[in-house]
Scaffold this active site. Sequence first.
Site, PDB file in Angstrom:
ATOM      1  CB  CYS A  32     -22.186  -4.385  -2.834  1.00  0.00           C
ATOM      2  SG  CYS A  32     -24.115  -5.522  -2.972  1.00  0.00           S
ATOM      3  CG  ASP A 451      13.093  16.260   9.507  1.00  0.00           C
ATOM      4  OD1 ASP A 451      14.097  15.454   9.525  1.00  0.00           O
ATOM      5  OD2 ASP A 451      12.549  16.283  10.497  1.00  0.00           O
TER       6      ASP A 451
END
Length: 501
Positions: A32, A451
Amino acid sequence: MTDDGKYEAVCSRDARFDGEFFFAVSTTGIYCRPSCPAITPKRKNIRFYPTAAAAQGAGFRACRRCRPDAVPGSAEWNARADVVGRAMRLIGDGVVDREGVAGLAGRLGYSARQVQRQLNAELGAGPLALARAQRGHTARILLQTTGMRAAEIAFAAGFASVRQFNDTIREIYATTPSELRAARPGQTARFGPVGSGDGAAGIPLRLAFRGPYAAAEVFDYLGDRALAGLEEITGERGARTYRRTLRLPSGAGIAEVDEAPGAGGWLECRLHLCDLRDLTCATQRVRRLFDLDADPYAVGERLAADPALAPLVALRPGLRAPGAADPQELAVRAVLGQQVSVAAGRRLGEALLAAYGEPLQTPSGGLTHLFPRVERLAGAALGELGMPAARREAVRAVGAALADGTVLLDPGADRDETEKALLGLRGVGPWTAGYIRMRALADPDVLLTSDAAVRSGMRRAGAEAVDSEAWRPWRSYAMHHFRHAAAGRANDEEHRERNDR
């Protein structure tokens, strides 16, 4: 985590760890996800495995209730640059199905035996077992979402024979393909894909993610850069659909992703494919584009420890770093966008698409073309773009390097070597190489301080003098937070109101 820590996560059904590990129950023979809603087994009856393939190899079948094959991938594979991380990214892209273990090893620069040994030692399963588990998941999706015959599904999912397909389905799900198809989940299913069964509207998928997901920011980011004819966003904010064309190994495709996340932690997606053998590859590329395997808890914990970043992280929980659906396309678009605004870069991209793109056989809405092949761009004049000669030469240089393999942008590429190769091309600078590394190679640890928007956001947040080493390995996410900070106070107020709602 220790096994006791993993057991605590299972006891609390903590979805943060879905995909990070799996647990199997010796008394029932099933495995699971940690958030499985079933009654928690006793500690003595539980075993833990790093991958679903390892649990399957130990003789456990997938739980039919929690569908452990439908979990998000581990964020570890994107963060790691070693051979295991690179191998997992390539296997996810379907390289083993297309090229075999020898092809995988060749891309990694190792022998097949070395790759087998390292994956077995760390993951409890070799490349064939990992690819087989992935094929089983693909087959389940096709069984439960299309009306294709089982034999067609077997080959579409990558199996070599119908017998191999039948044996794998029985081993993984403890049922036959026809019984698995009859157990198709309904619209209220908690996990896994939901389909009508006829496949007429494409293959419907639920693309799982963990934790909060800042969908609006991702859709805004992609929408600002969308090239008309290649991409489009339809609908109103909050209920938008992003659509784009895909160039895939066996043919063309179209992906559609809805903005509104499902209550169980997924994005609704539909894939229209010319060849269903591309399903695994297309799914993984959409997942990378939307950064669905990220771990926002780990990112938030690391970045929020910095006083300058903590308010930004609280303002936008689950902020993602969008990747690329086509790394080669992204590299060309990065060169087009050098030293110009986002809008100007988009206009150049649309001019390139109109002049050199490949028309779809059947246009779909506003989608009309595939992005140009790099082989064609390598020898193109590019006079239609109205760019300086140096920029045109840079586009041709990148196209040629991608075409001849000088620069590799596949999911398993060595990021440092790729960046070095990019910087060796005329016309490609540090910003462009870093941007390609961040998006095309899904590197979560890139900070482009050159940037302008990032610098502005850092000044606004008071982070200019901060040591960014403390943000590793999640500096790409820090950069996206700074870009949003640069957008201004009005943008922040909008997000506070949305979080309050």
